[in-house]
Motif scaffolding. Structure first.
Motif, PDB file in Angstrom:
ATOM      1  N   VAL A   1      -6.712   6.918  -0.983  1.00  0.00           N
ATOM      2  CA  VAL A   1      -6.781   5.477  -0.756  1.00  0.00           C
ATOM      3  C   VAL A   1      -7.261   5.154   0.648  1.00  0.00           C
ATOM      4  O   VAL A   1      -7.219   5.991   1.540  1.00  0.00           O
ATOM      5  CB  VAL A   1      -5.414   4.786  -0.954  1.00  0.00           C
ATOM      6  CG1 VAL A   1      -4.956   4.892  -2.369  1.00  0.00           C
ATOM      7  CG2 VAL A   1      -4.393   5.369  -0.004  1.00  0.00           C
ATOM      8  N   GLY A   2      -7.686   3.935   0.822  1.00  0.00           N
ATOM      9  CA  GLY A   2      -8.020   3.453   2.162  1.00  0.00           C
ATOM     10  C   GLY A   2      -9.392   3.907   2.607  1.00  0.00           C
ATOM     11  O   GLY A   2     -10.052   4.719   1.962  1.00  0.00           O
ATOM     12  N   LEU A   3      -9.797   3.345   3.719  1.00  0.00           N
ATOM     13  CA  LEU A   3     -11.144   3.636   4.186  1.00  0.00           C
ATOM     14  C   LEU A   3     -11.237   5.065   4.701  1.00  0.00           C
ATOM     15  O   LEU A   3     -12.280   5.690   4.675  1.00  0.00           O
ATOM     16  CB  LEU A   3     -11.513   2.639   5.283  1.00  0.00           C
ATOM     17  CG  LEU A   3     -11.484   1.189   4.778  1.00  0.00           C
ATOM     18  CD1 LEU A   3     -11.732   0.208   5.912  1.00  0.00           C
ATOM     19  CD2 LEU A   3     -12.515   0.991   3.665  1.00  0.00           C
ATOM     20  N   GLN A   4     -10.093   5.577   5.201  1.00  0.00           N
ATOM     21  CA  GLN A   4     -10.120   6.948   5.697  1.00  0.00           C
ATOM     22  C   GLN A   4      -9.851   7.958   4.586  1.00  0.00           C
ATOM     23  O   GLN A   4      -9.707   9.148   4.862  1.00  0.00           O
ATOM     24  CB  GLN A   4      -9.085   7.120   6.805  1.00  0.00           C
ATOM     25  CG  GLN A   4      -9.610   6.722   8.164  1.00  0.00           C
ATOM     26  CD  GLN A   4      -8.797   5.569   8.743  1.00  0.00           C
ATOM     27  OE1 GLN A   4      -7.602   5.470   8.484  1.00  0.00           O
ATOM     28  NE2 GLN A   4      -9.432   4.699   9.477  1.00  0.00           N
ATOM     29  N   GLU A   5      -9.771   7.474   3.361  1.00  0.00           N
ATOM     30  CA  GLU A   5      -9.569   8.379   2.236  1.00  0.00           C
ATOM     31  C   GLU A   5      -8.407   9.314   2.495  1.00  0.00           C
ATOM     32  O   GLU A   5      -8.577  10.531   2.596  1.00  0.00           O
ATOM     33  CB  GLU A   5     -10.831   9.205   1.988  1.00  0.00           C
ATOM     34  CG  GLU A   5     -11.997   8.398   1.470  1.00  0.00           C
ATOM     35  CD  GLU A   5     -11.945   8.239  -0.047  1.00  0.00           C
ATOM     36  OE1 GLU A   5     -11.924   9.266  -0.738  1.00  0.00           O
ATOM     37  OE2 GLU A   5     -11.918   7.105  -0.520  1.00  0.00           O
ATOM     38  N   SER A   6      -7.224   8.708   2.616  1.00  0.00           N
ATOM     39  CA  SER A   6      -6.087   9.596   2.791  1.00  0.00           C
ATOM     40  C   SER A   6      -5.257   9.551   1.525  1.00  0.00           C
ATOM     41  O   SER A   6      -5.325   8.592   0.754  1.00  0.00           O
ATOM     42  CB  SER A   6      -5.284   9.175   4.018  1.00  0.00           C
ATOM     43  OG  SER A   6      -4.051   8.652   3.634  1.00  0.00           O
ATOM     44  N   GLY A   7      -4.506  10.613   1.301  1.00  0.00           N
ATOM     45  CA  GLY A   7      -3.719  10.686   0.080  1.00  0.00           C
ATOM     46  C   GLY A   7      -2.574   9.700   0.123  1.00  0.00           C
ATOM     47  O   GLY A   7      -2.115   9.313   1.187  1.00  0.00           O
ATOM     48  N   CYS A   8      -2.144   9.257  -1.032  1.00  0.00           N
ATOM     49  CA  CYS A   8      -1.005   8.356  -1.103  1.00  0.00           C
ATOM     50  C   CYS A   8       0.005   8.966  -2.046  1.00  0.00           C
ATOM     51  O   CYS A   8      -0.161   8.928  -3.254  1.00  0.00           O
ATOM     52  CB  CYS A   8      -1.462   6.997  -1.627  1.00  0.00           C
ATOM     53  SG  CYS A   8      -0.124   5.965  -2.235  1.00  0.00           S
ATOM     54  N   LEU A   9       1.036   9.588  -1.476  1.00  0.00           N
ATOM     55  CA  LEU A   9       2.101  10.112  -2.323  1.00  0.00           C
ATOM     56  C   LEU A   9       3.143   9.020  -2.491  1.00  0.00           C
ATOM     57  O   LEU A   9       3.556   8.382  -1.526  1.00  0.00           O
ATOM     58  CB  LEU A   9       2.733  11.345  -1.689  1.00  0.00           C
ATOM     59  CG  LEU A   9       1.843  12.581  -1.633  1.00  0.00           C
ATOM     60  CD1 LEU A   9       2.570  13.720  -0.950  1.00  0.00           C
ATOM     61  CD2 LEU A   9       1.393  12.990  -3.023  1.00  0.00           C
ATOM     62  N   LEU A  10       3.554   8.812  -3.725  1.00  0.00           N
ATOM     63  CA  LEU A  10       4.585   7.811  -3.974  1.00  0.00           C
ATOM     64  C   LEU A  10       5.937   8.425  -3.643  1.00  0.00           C
ATOM     65  O   LEU A  10       6.117   9.634  -3.745  1.00  0.00           O
ATOM     66  CB  LEU A  10       4.542   7.394  -5.447  1.00  0.00           C
ATOM     67  CG  LEU A  10       3.208   6.837  -5.941  1.00  0.00           C
ATOM     68  CD1 LEU A  10       3.262   6.600  -7.446  1.00  0.00           C
ATOM     69  CD2 LEU A  10       2.858   5.554  -5.219  1.00  0.00           C
ATOM     70  N   PRO A  11       6.893   7.586  -3.245  1.00  0.00           N
ATOM     71  CA  PRO A  11       8.240   8.113  -3.019  1.00  0.00           C
ATOM     72  C   PRO A  11       8.803   8.644  -4.335  1.00  0.00           C
ATOM     73  O   PRO A  11       8.374   8.226  -5.401  1.00  0.00           O
ATOM     74  CB  PRO A  11       9.035   6.889  -2.556  1.00  0.00           C
ATOM     75  CG  PRO A  11       8.069   5.801  -2.351  1.00  0.00           C
ATOM     76  CD  PRO A  11       6.800   6.147  -3.036  1.00  0.00           C
TER      77      PRO A  11
END
Ligand SMILES: *[C@@H]1O[C@H](CO)[C@@H](O)[C@H](O)[C@H]1NC(C)=O
Ligand SMILES: *[C@@H]1O[C@H](CO)[C@@H](O)[C@H](O)[C@H]1NC(C)=O
Ligand SMILES: *[C@@H]1O[C@H](CO)[C@@H](O)[C@H](O)[C@H]1NC(C)=O
Ligand SMILES: *[C@@H]1O[C@H](CO)[C@@H](O)[C@H](O)[C@H]1NC(C)=O
Ligand SMILES: *[C@@H]1O[C@H](CO)[C@@H](O)[C@H](O)[C@H]1NC(C)=O
Ligand SMILES: *[C@@H]1O[C@H](CO)[C@@H](O)[C@H](O)[C@H]1NC(C)=O
Ligand SMILES: *[C@@H]1O[C@H](CO)[C@@H](O)[C@H](O)[C@H]1NC(C)=O
Length: 390
Positions: free
Chosen positions: A299-309
């Motif tokens: 996600v995001g412009l920096q393409e970072s991972g998004c782990l859900l809690p």
């Protein structure tokens, strides 16, 4: 802006659907109104497939169970007949759709009208149910559930299984363990439980229980590993080529789904074991700096991972910022390479040492991601673009 218009328009559609569609279904959708709208946001439009496993379908199922529990309070029945089940499922889908949900939820969550019937469970009458099981035992075990402790101690899960076994045995002298029948009876137990709790408590318990299941597995599908084994198998002759293959492989995983931090641990373990079986013996996670976050949708412009809690989570709707959910940005943890001492997450073995195991609760550094816009329609794009509000 588009979202706001969508909502007022959806109110009108909802009224129309109330007038035209609901006559044939005996469920009272107002009895769990707030969970119906939570489900609609959790299963929001094009996000639903990416949140299906962790957020959307668990809430869809919980709301359905609450509705059936409420229904049983005046019908005395813990299931719907086939005709009624068809009407109710399609009405539920339509109501959700008018509130912004994806229109394909039956398929996304693989739910069929049969899931609302008794299926193969022999007991559906609430009075009969209570004459067979120890109601107070279930209520003590499941009246309130701690979403972290329950996954390890399984107090409520065991009480439910126990009750499901008892009603599955009804009318039989002895029964071979038939898991289909016991599973079907578990659904009946859930509905009964939901009829005894207020909708909000029922929802908390149901989400906590499904969350234990969710966090035990890796929901990702691993594509063919030939590219990686070719470059990384046996002794790695060219590190650059191996890591390139590894990166490309991981980018395929990143198109699939949002996952929780505990699921990411399971995914890292599964992939690592598959690679080892295919003779990739070196720790390629370490070699190529593969993090837990690399297993998630980016996600995001920096393409970072998004782990859900790893705790039960809902999508938020906010008039000004739109749809949003929490990513745990703290989990910048190298993916653990499986070894003899590594025990996958969810096993609850207190003595096992996981390298920097992610905490169950989102930590303070957690940042909210708000979906400002989807730059490219999701069906056509490989990555979802969200903007971070930190
Ligand atoms: C449906 O549920 C609502 C809220 O609990 C209640 O006020 C209403 O009377 C119910 N309608 C029917 C037809 O039972
Ligand atoms: C199914 O249930 C509904 C509502 O309880 C009832 O009106 C209908 O007659 C039932 N249909 C069949 C085929 O049993
Ligand atoms: C619905 O029923 C099918 C088959 O009976 C089962 O595989 C599936 O898990 C059920 N879905 C839910 C949400 O219970
Ligand atoms: C279990 O029960 C289901 C439904 O009654 C039946 O279709 C299935 O054949 C049974 N399986 C076994 C192993 O007895
Ligand atoms: C290693 O692989 C990279 C990328 O495939 C290639 O550019 C490079 O020439 C290779 N190096 C050696 C020493 O073969
Ligand atoms: C394997 O490599 C080919 C050619 O570079 C590429 O088209 C394909 O997407 C790769 N497959 C995977 C699963 O990485
Ligand atoms: C891994 O190596 C062993 C021993 O050299 C070989 O027998 C086996 O076929 C290899 N497995 C794969 C998946 O390449």
């Amino acid at each position: 802006m588009r979202v706001q218009q969508g909502v007022s328009f959806s109110l009108i559609l909802q009224l129309i659907s109330l007038l035209f569609f609901l006559c044939l279904c005996t469920l009272n959708f107002s009895a769990a109104e707030s969970f119906v709208s939570t489900t609609a946001t959790d299963c929001w439009a094009s996000f639903a497939p990416y949140l299906a496993n962790v957020v959307c379908c668990p809430q869809f199922d919980a709301t359905m169970v609450i509705l059936m529990g409420q229904y049983s309070k005046y019908s005395g029945m813990l299931s719907l007949n086939t005709t009624n089940a068809q009407h109710c499922l399609s009405d539920f889908e339509k109501i959700l759709e008018t509130q912004g949900a994806n229109r394909n939820l039956k398929k996304i969550c693989s739910i069929h009208p049969a899931n609302l019937t008794e299926a193969s469970c022999p007991v559906v009458d609430a009075n009969k149910f209570e004459s067979i099981v120890d109601s107070s035992k279930i209520l003590t075990a499941c009246g309130k559930v701690d979403p972290v402790k329950e996954c390890c101690q399984q107090v409520c899960q065991n009480a439910i299984l126990d009750a499901a076994r008892k009603i599955a045995m009804d009318g039989m002298v002895s029964m071979p363990e038939n898991s289909t029948r016991i599973d079907d009876c578990k659904s009946i137990v859930f509905r009964w439980l939901a009829s005894k709790l207020d909708p909000s408590s029922a929802n908390g318990v149901l989400r906590a229980l499904s969350n234990c299941k969710v966090n035990k597995v890796c929901p990702l599908v691993f594509p063919d590993m030939a590219n990686v084994t070719k470059e990384c198998g046996y002794t790695i002759s060219n590190k650059t080529a191996c890591c390139k293959a590894m990166e490309s492989y991981v980018s395929h995983l990143q198109e699939q789904s949002f996952i929780t931090n505990l699921q990411a641990l399971n995914c890292a373990a599964s992939l690592g074991m598959k690679l080892q079986k295919a003779n990739v013996s070196q720790n390629v996670y370490d070699l190529c700096h593969i993090n837990l976050k690399d297993f998630s949708l980016q996600v995001g412009l920096q393409e970072s991972g998004c782990l859900l809690p790893s705790l039960p989570l809902d999508v938020n709707y906010d008039k000004t910022s739109g749809i949003g959910f929490i990513c745990d940005l703290n989990d910048n943890i190298e993916a653990p390479w499986p070894s003899a001492s590594f025990v996958p997450a969810g096993s609850c073995n207190e003595t096992s040492k996981l390298p920097a195991r992610p905490t169950a609760k989102p930590s303070q550094a957690t940042a909210g991601f708000q979906v400002k816009e989807l730059i490219v329609p999701l069906l056509l794009s490989s990555s979802l673009v969200l903007t971070a509000l930190i």
